[in-house]
Design an enzyme around this catalytic site. Structure first.
Site, PDB file in Angstrom:
ATOM      1  N   SER A 101       7.893   7.607  93.832  1.00 25.62           N
ATOM      2  CA  SER A 101       8.922   8.561  95.219  1.00 25.62           C
ATOM      3  C   SER A 101       8.824   7.519  96.323  1.00 25.62           C
ATOM      4  O   SER A 101       8.818   6.669  96.376  1.00 25.62           O
ATOM      5  CB  SER A 101       8.987   9.291  94.468  1.00 25.62           C
ATOM      6  N   HIS A 102       9.134   8.856  97.478  1.00 22.76           N
ATOM      7  CA  HIS A 102       8.509   8.556  98.050  1.00 22.76           C
ATOM      8  C   HIS A 102       7.325   8.775  98.936  1.00 22.76           C
ATOM      9  O   HIS A 102       7.127   8.520  99.991  1.00 22.76           O
ATOM     10  CB  HIS A 102       9.337   9.695  98.964  1.00 22.76           C
TER      11      HIS A 102
ATOM     12  N   ASP B 223      14.553   6.356  99.617  1.00 22.46           N
ATOM     13  CA  ASP B 223      13.506   6.458  99.714  1.00 22.46           C
ATOM     14  C   ASP B 223      12.684   5.605  99.359  1.00 22.46           C
ATOM     15  O   ASP B 223      13.057   4.886  98.701  1.00 22.46           O
ATOM     16  CB  ASP B 223      12.586   7.904  99.218  1.00 22.46           C
TER      17      ASP B 223
ATOM     18  N   ASP C 167      12.175   4.879  95.888  1.00 21.05           N
ATOM     19  CA  ASP C 167      12.940   4.185  94.458  1.00 21.05           C
ATOM     20  C   ASP C 167      14.419   4.616  94.629  1.00 21.05           C
ATOM     21  O   ASP C 167      14.705   4.213  94.179  1.00 21.05           O
ATOM     22  CB  ASP C 167      12.123   5.298  93.081  1.00 21.05           C
TER      23      ASP C 167
ATOM     24  N   ASP D 269      16.075   7.493  95.642  1.00 21.42           N
ATOM     25  CA  ASP D 269      17.034   8.327  95.214  1.00 21.42           C
ATOM     26  C   ASP D 269      17.354   9.141  95.948  1.00 21.42           C
ATOM     27  O   ASP D 269      18.021  10.773  95.796  1.00 21.42           O
ATOM     28  CB  ASP D 269      15.789   9.266  93.568  1.00 21.42           C
ATOM     29  N   ARG D 270      16.533   9.051  96.841  1.00 25.47           N
ATOM     30  CA  ARG D 270      16.702  10.243  97.872  1.00 25.47           C
ATOM     31  C   ARG D 270      17.483  10.135  99.100  1.00 25.47           C
ATOM     32  O   ARG D 270      17.240   8.807  99.652  1.00 25.47           O
ATOM     33  CB  ARG D 270      15.730  10.571  98.690  1.00 25.47           C
TER      34      ARG D 270
ATOM     35  N   LYS E 274      18.848  12.249  90.731  1.00 24.64           N
ATOM     36  CA  LYS E 274      19.359  12.454  91.953  1.00 24.64           C
ATOM     37  C   LYS E 274      19.757  10.587  92.446  1.00 24.64           C
ATOM     38  O   LYS E 274      18.816   9.402  91.907  1.00 24.64           O
ATOM     39  CB  LYS E 274      18.491  12.963  92.880  1.00 24.64           C
TER      40      LYS E 274
END
Length: 537
Positions: free
Chosen positions: A111-112, A275, A277, A279-280, A374
């Protein structure tokens, strides 16, 4: 020979977002193989099944995908759908799982978190609804990691993932797809692209920082291509294995260049970031930062401006640490509001049951029932659509929202890489005193009530305990303390502070009192030696 003898490796317990460790750990012989085999075994085998596989392009992504393809084939999978060059944003992967009615998917991302040989890597399994595996599935996977004695993998050449179309690994079909095409079609079915195009054609300016991460190709194709924003509206748009040496977390600290631009004298009308991947999201107007909690509330309040949500929302869900701003919108709209633990998987049941349409977390994640993750670019397009419909600036939308609903002042303080023992001592020190805290005063504020959050799922009746410590102070302020499961070393303590005001809508000191009280109550200085956080959002 496809069977390779192995033995259990300690510590392969998936968290809320799969298994995250340092990249070099995943690169150790057998480490990735053990976990992937445990996924297949934990879901009842891969024989005859179809999966989606993709990742955010971070270091070791390409090699890991080749391993997964060879293992899926050796385990008898019928087909794997994989993004070109191994790239798929997490929401795009969720959409492909749902669109193709597959048996789930394996997403490679942390992710982030930063990427690189000395940084972070992650693997998670998403179920056929497109969402992160629930606890029952992750528990089965973890149980298998503790007893595994072999994994299955074909000894064949790597697959060409740069060419679209059909190929194979052994007897398994591999379909290499454009990672953007199906996702863009989904976005076009939700939003009024014509209205956004017209706004941009009229001179509306955008700066989208893809942070050298996976949403670069998506934003370039949709924002600059389909919607007609000038070239250069998307910056840092080429995915990089180490995210350009940066930290792909869309917040004012790690997206400082964008923030400086948006607060400067010649700022664009609209700024956004996503971010690692995809999703944010972070939303910024000219001179106006929008907190993720406020963004969720604004999207809910303006949903009828969006074609897909024109008939209204079934309900709204938020994670417990997220501010109550969305609650005030739901109450006015007369729809349900649900408070869940942190972790997107908790929204899945509510979405599948039709109880909610939009959901979000304070950690820069918002989404809807279009996927089961998300979705950062979805949130950006939502904002662009509502700005086009309302013919207003971001700052004007926020001022109108606060004037209508009042303002939930809110911030999150992150204390990263805290020694695990020190973090546990801080949390246990508060937990052990929860019953005695009401009536006590700290830095001038008196505690009204305190508890540890537990969740009863209204759909399947499951229980989740130990989901965060909550302290309410007299006067309506609230603090939440929890440790995060998204890091790979030590512990991250997150302290969430909130205070509501229905009249004073611009008071930069509003959270000072609740912050001082919570630092004293929890003993931040005595337990971890500091009160200043690493990141403030």
């Amino acid at each position: 020979m496809t069977r390779h003898a192995t033995q259990p490796i300690d510590g392969q317990k998936p968290g809320t977002s799969g298994l995250r460790k340092k990249t070099r750990m995943f690169m150790q012989p057998g480490y990735l193989e053990n976990f992937v085999q445990s996924i297949f075994d934990g879901i009842g085998g891969a024989a005859g099944k179809t999966f989606v596989v993709g990742g955010d392009g971070r270091y070791f992504n390409a090699e890991a995908i080749q391993t997964i393809l060879k293992m899926a084939a050796a385990n008898g999978a019928a087909r794997v759908i994989v993004g070109q060059d191994g790239l798929l944003s997490t929401p795009a992967a969720s959409h492909l799982i749902r669109l193709n009615k597959t048996d789930g998917g394996i997403i490679l991302s942390a992710s982030h978190n930063p990427g690189g040989p000395d940084e972070d890597f992650g693997v998670k399994f998403n179920t056929p609804n497109g969402g992160p595996a629930p606890e029952g599935v992750t528990n089965a996977i973890f149980a298998r990691t503790k007893e595994i004695d072999a994994y299955h993998k074909l000894d064949v050449a790597d697959v060409d993932l740069g060419t679209l179309g059909e190929t194979s690994v052994g007897d398994m079909a591999v379909t290499v797809v454009d990672p953007v095409a199906d996702y863009e079609a989904l976005m076009a079915s939700i939003f009024d692209f014509g209205a956004i195009r017209a706004m941009i054609a009229g001179g509306f300016t955008i700066s989208f920082d893809a942070m050298h991460a996976v949403t670069g190709p998506y934003a370039t194709k949709i924002i600059e291509g389909t919607l007609g924003a000038p070239a250069g509206s998307v910056v840092n748009g080429t995915p990089s294995p180490d995210f350009g040496g940066g930290h792909p977390d869309p917040n004012p600290v790690w997206a400082k260049t964008l923030m400086d631009r948006m607060m400067g004298p010649n700022a664009p009308d609209f700024g956004a970031a996503s971010d690692g991947d995809g999703d944010r999201n972070m939303i910024v107007g000219r001179g106006c930062y929008v907190s993720p909690s406020d963004s969720l509330a604004v999207l809910a309040a303006n949903a009828t401006h969006i074609p897909a949500y024109a008939k209204g929302l079934a309900g709204v869900a938020r994670s417990m640490p997220t501010s109550a701003a969305a609650d005030r919108v739901a109450e006015k709209l007369g729809i349900g509001i649900y408070e869940t633990p942190t972790g997107w998987k908790f929204f899945g049941n509510l979405l599948d049951a039709g109880k909610v349409t939009i959901c979000g977390e304070e950690s820069a994640g918002t989404g809807s029932d279009h996927v089961r993750e998300k979705d950062g670019l979805w949130a950006v397009l939502f904002w662009l659509n509502l700005l086009a419909a309302r013919k207003a600036s971001v700052a004007e939308v926020m001022q109108d929202h606060w004037a209508t609903y009042g303002r939930n002042y809110y911030t999150r303080l992150d204390y990263e890489a805290v020694p695990t023992e020190a973090a546990s001592a801080l949390m246990d020190g508060v937990r052990d005193r929860l019953g005695a805290l009401p009536g006590q005063s700290f830095a001038g504020l008196t505690v009204e009530k305190a508890d540890e959050f537990s969740y009863h799922d209204p759909v399947d009746g499951s229980e989740s305990h130990g989901q965060g410590l909550r302290i309410w102070y007299e006067g309506g302020a609230r603090a939440v303390l929890r440790t995060s499961g998204t890091g790979t070393e030590g512990a991250t303590i997150r302290c969430y502070l909130e205070a509501f005001d229905g009249e004073v809508l611009d008071d930069p000191t509003k959270l000072d009192a609740v912050r001082a009280a919570t630092m004293e109550l929890a003993g931040f200085q005595s337990h971890i030696g500091r009160t200043e956080p690493d990141v403030t959002t």
